[in-house]
Design an enzyme around this catalytic site. Sequence first.
Site, mmCIF file in Angstrom:
data_model
loop_
_atom_site.group_PDB
_atom_site.id
_atom_site.type_symbol
_atom_site.label_atom_id
_atom_site.label_comp_id
_atom_site.label_asym_id
_atom_site.label_seq_id
_atom_site.Cartn_x
_atom_site.Cartn_y
_atom_site.Cartn_z
ATOM 1 N N LYS A 130 61.041 -44.778 -18.683
ATOM 2 C CA LYS A 130 59.771 -44.511 -19.379
ATOM 3 C C LYS A 130 59.539 -43.006 -19.531
ATOM 4 O O LYS A 130 59.161 -42.534 -20.609
ATOM 5 C CB LYS A 130 58.617 -45.169 -18.594
ATOM 6 N N SER A 131 59.762 -42.248 -18.474
ATOM 7 C CA SER A 131 59.525 -40.800 -18.538
ATOM 8 C C SER A 131 60.409 -40.156 -19.602
ATOM 9 O O SER A 131 59.960 -39.315 -20.392
ATOM 10 C CB SER A 131 59.845 -40.157 -17.184
ATOM 11 N N ARG A 149 59.462 -38.322 -23.408
ATOM 12 C CA ARG A 149 59.905 -36.948 -23.668
ATOM 13 C C ARG A 149 60.827 -36.869 -24.870
ATOM 14 O O ARG A 149 60.786 -35.903 -25.640
ATOM 15 C CB ARG A 149 60.577 -36.385 -22.414
ATOM 16 N N GLY A 187 49.077 -42.377 -18.875
ATOM 17 C CA GLY A 187 48.771 -41.028 -18.398
ATOM 18 C C GLY A 187 49.826 -40.039 -18.845
ATOM 19 O O GLY A 187 49.521 -38.910 -19.237
ATOM 20 N N ARG A 244 40.888 -41.907 -15.315
ATOM 21 C CA ARG A 244 41.809 -40.993 -14.616
ATOM 22 C C ARG A 244 41.473 -39.527 -14.889
ATOM 23 O O ARG A 244 40.991 -39.173 -15.959
ATOM 24 C CB ARG A 244 43.257 -41.324 -15.010
ATOM 25 N N SER A 268 52.982 -32.671 -9.568
ATOM 26 C CA SER A 268 52.868 -33.638 -10.657
ATOM 27 C C SER A 268 53.735 -33.208 -11.828
ATOM 28 O O SER A 268 53.537 -32.135 -12.411
ATOM 29 C CB SER A 268 51.404 -33.754 -11.110
ATOM 30 N N ASP A 321 56.025 -43.599 -7.987
ATOM 31 C CA ASP A 321 55.675 -44.880 -8.620
ATOM 32 C C ASP A 321 56.196 -46.084 -7.835
ATOM 33 O O ASP A 321 55.936 -47.230 -8.214
ATOM 34 C CB ASP A 321 56.228 -44.924 -10.046
ATOM 35 N N LYS A 368 46.387 -43.156 -9.925
ATOM 36 C CA LYS A 368 47.354 -43.694 -10.894
ATOM 37 C C LYS A 368 46.623 -44.706 -11.786
ATOM 38 O O LYS A 368 45.402 -44.689 -11.875
ATOM 39 C CB LYS A 368 48.537 -44.312 -10.149
ATOM 40 N N ARG A 422 52.360 -51.839 -12.380
ATOM 41 C CA ARG A 422 53.177 -51.866 -11.152
ATOM 42 C C ARG A 422 52.534 -52.721 -10.058
ATOM 43 O O ARG A 422 53.231 -53.289 -9.220
ATOM 44 C CB ARG A 422 53.454 -50.442 -10.659
HETATM 45 C C1 S3P Z 1 55.508 -39.207 -14.757
HETATM 46 C C2 S3P Z 1 55.086 -38.555 -13.645
HETATM 47 C C3 S3P Z 1 54.373 -39.205 -12.535
HETATM 48 C C4 S3P Z 1 54.499 -40.712 -12.572
HETATM 49 C C5 S3P Z 1 54.341 -41.267 -13.954
HETATM 50 C C6 S3P Z 1 55.369 -40.665 -14.893
HETATM 51 C C7 S3P Z 1 56.163 -38.447 -15.830
HETATM 52 O O1 S3P Z 1 53.002 -38.855 -12.598
HETATM 53 O O2 S3P Z 1 53.555 -41.320 -11.727
HETATM 54 O O3 S3P Z 1 54.496 -42.669 -13.961
HETATM 55 O O4 S3P Z 1 56.805 -39.055 -16.708
HETATM 56 O O5 S3P Z 1 56.058 -37.218 -15.813
HETATM 57 P P1 S3P Z 1 52.489 -37.488 -11.900
HETATM 58 O O6 S3P Z 1 53.305 -36.416 -12.488
HETATM 59 O O7 S3P Z 1 51.057 -37.320 -12.280
HETATM 60 O O8 S3P Z 1 52.682 -37.700 -10.436
#
Ligand code: S3P
Length: 443
Positions: free
Chosen positions: A28-29, A33, A101, A129, A174, A326, A353, A400
């Site tokens: 997902k991350s 990006r 988020g 959030r 973060s 996570d 979260k 989750r």
């Molecule tokens: C993420 C960073 C994390 C994670 C989120 C994905 C990201 O959050 O909990 O699911 O893709 O950068 P934080 O950076 O706020 O801890």
Amino acid sequence: MSHSADPRPMTARRAAPLSGEALVPGDKSISHRALILGAMAVGETRITGLLEGQDVLDTARAMQAFGAQVVQHGPGDWSVHGVGVGGFRSPEGVIDCGNSGTGVRLIMGAMATTPVTATFTGDASLSRRPMARVTDPLAQFGARITAREGGRLPITVQGATDPVPVTYHTPVASAQIKSAILLAGLNVPGDTVVIEPEPTRDHSERMLAGFGAQIRTETVPEGHKVTLTGRPELRPQPVAVPRDPSSAAFPVAAALIVPGSNIRVPGVSRNPTRDGLYVTLREMGADITYENPRDEGGEPVADLVVRHGPLTGVTVPAARAASMIDEFPILSVIAAFATGPTVMNGVAELRVKESDRIDAMAVGLRANGVRVEDTPDSMTVHGQAGVPGGGHAVTHLDHRIAMSFLILGLATERPVTIDDAGPITTSFPDFVPLMTRLGADVS
Ligand code: S3P
């Protein structure tokens, strides 16, 4: 898009041994990006293995609204025609980031140093959030930001006309804060610097380097320092998205707690900044082996082979929290089946979260006969020989939490129900059919 469908209650029942191959979705991350950097490059970025979960689809739609062309060619196969750094246009409508988020924070960063204006919203979970953690540093670049009280969504960002470079010490570890600042730094003359107290996931740094940006990382007395030189011309890159270790954690957990199980999870990212759960599981005595280690798209990946076996509770150090942030909900499920207590320290971030994950897990585990203690920044789960189950868990629009309790029910004496499986589509649309193919009884 905001999750508005009727709640979908679901029940998981004790399973026979699980077996087979679990092809979990793309990371997902990295998917977020790839779309955002693709939109900021000049020309076509081809992406394979993209996660087609709702969170990422919302980011794809947002990039289109800012002027990029985003096209799906087949399952997981997408292209983005970018507009270049500084090339965004003001979206006509409101940008709805749904439950994500990562989506909203990274996109606010990406547009904050270009003279365009956008208003961002999200679902009930995202609207609760904290956003000031990102809008405060973005304001230092010169962006003008209006938020609902408490720094919450909806938020309007008026991007800076003459952005200035920023050096920012993040108060919490973060990757979302770090990435928002780095993306903002792309359209700023000079160096943008982020110093984080602990290293967090480094996908932005890896991908920025891959797209041709000048980016350097170093360890300094205050923590981990990242320096980006602004105004690069980003060169489109093919991005092969590896499978998500955070999604892999669910079938892995199921195999560890359902007696007799033996499964294989191919092509999972083993990026060290995401590996904390797997380090912890090995300390607990989990039988996990890695086959065919290789490099795909700038990320280390391997095939995981997981077998059920006895587990022992451990103490997870606070310094490891960022690398498994996570995975604490599913670790707390696994810990319920270990011998002795598992102590998770330094996990205050879990409270902000998609839900307050410490509270959601503690309440739901207790309802299923597990002894749990929690403090503002820690959680202790006492493992036991037979976990009763029979309880109902409230998932608070949190994918989750929903998946964690469905996995719990595969190994408890009585079934476990959840109030709503709908949010699972944000990160793992194929979760129920995939678990069913392994032999799980989830309906
Ligand atoms: C993420 C960073 C994390 C994670 C989120 C994905 C990201 O959050 O909990 O699911 O893709 O950068 P934080 O950076 O706020 O801890």
